[in-house]
Design a protein around this motif. Structure first.
Motif: not given
Length: 208
Positions: A16-23, A56-57, A126-132
């Protein structure tokens, strides 16, 4: 052992935290592809709101960790990975901040190549952290880490080419100073993504 329904999932929190970077990377790319100097301050404000939400996250993960009796991986690894992901978000925001601060009036073509690459880097992270979360059985996590490393190397090459082109096409000292710093900030975005990949790889090695 079955997981309790209310048990906090750190791996989901990392993703979820990585999604902020991507956004934020997508927002940066769209802003520079459709650059309008007159509204750059508004874009910086919008970027900061994303970065603030990411903070915040990050703090939520840290607060959970303080109360955690037995985290799934070492506390130090959770802290380090959380901070490294947050650093990616910060580095992407920095690019917009410097463009505003230096009063940039137009965007050099090679900069768009860089922001496209940053979007790809952040998506790969983001994809790597989803798979982590599946690291003990995953067949694809290693390939995702290697892909981030490859993209970082692509960023290094683009940085060198962009700097060479800058100093071959401009003699204006202020322009050179501004774009040198911005290019450095762009390269840092790719570097921080690789730092996240390195931490993931280190955690996997320690827990395998």
């Amino acid at each position: 052992m079955l997981k309790r329904k209310n048990e906090y999932n750190y791996f989901d929190a990392f993703a979820d935290l990585a999604k902020y970077s991507y956004k934020l990377a997508v927002a940066l790319n769209e802003t520079l592809c459709n650059f309008d100097h007159s509204n750059i301050s508004e874009k910086v404000k919008a970027a900061h709101e994303i970065e603030h939400s990411a903070d915040y996250a990050k703090h939520d993960i840290m607060n959970r960790l303080v109360k955690e009796f037995l985290p799934p991986i070492e506390r130090e690894d959770i802290t380090t990975l959380t901070q490294e992901i947050d650093d990616v978000t910060d580095s992407v925001e920095d690019v917009l901040i410097y463009i505003d601060m230096f009063n940039i009036q137009s965007i050099r073509p090679e900069i768009i190549k860089f922001t496209n690459l940053i979007v790809t880097c952040c998506k790969a992270m983001d994809e790597a952290l989803e798979e982590f979360k599946n690291f003990k059985t995953s067949k694809t996590l290693r390939d995702k880490i290697i892909e981030i490393n490859r993209l970082e190397e692509e960023g290094d090459a683009l940085y060198v080419d962009s700097m060479r082109n800058l100093y071959h096409t401009s003699k204006d000292p202020i322009e050179l100073m501004c774009w040198t710093e911005i290019l450095h900030r762009l390269e840092k975005c790719c570097d921080t993504c690789e730092d996240v990949a390195d931490i993931i790889e280190s955690i996997v090695m320690k827990n395998s």
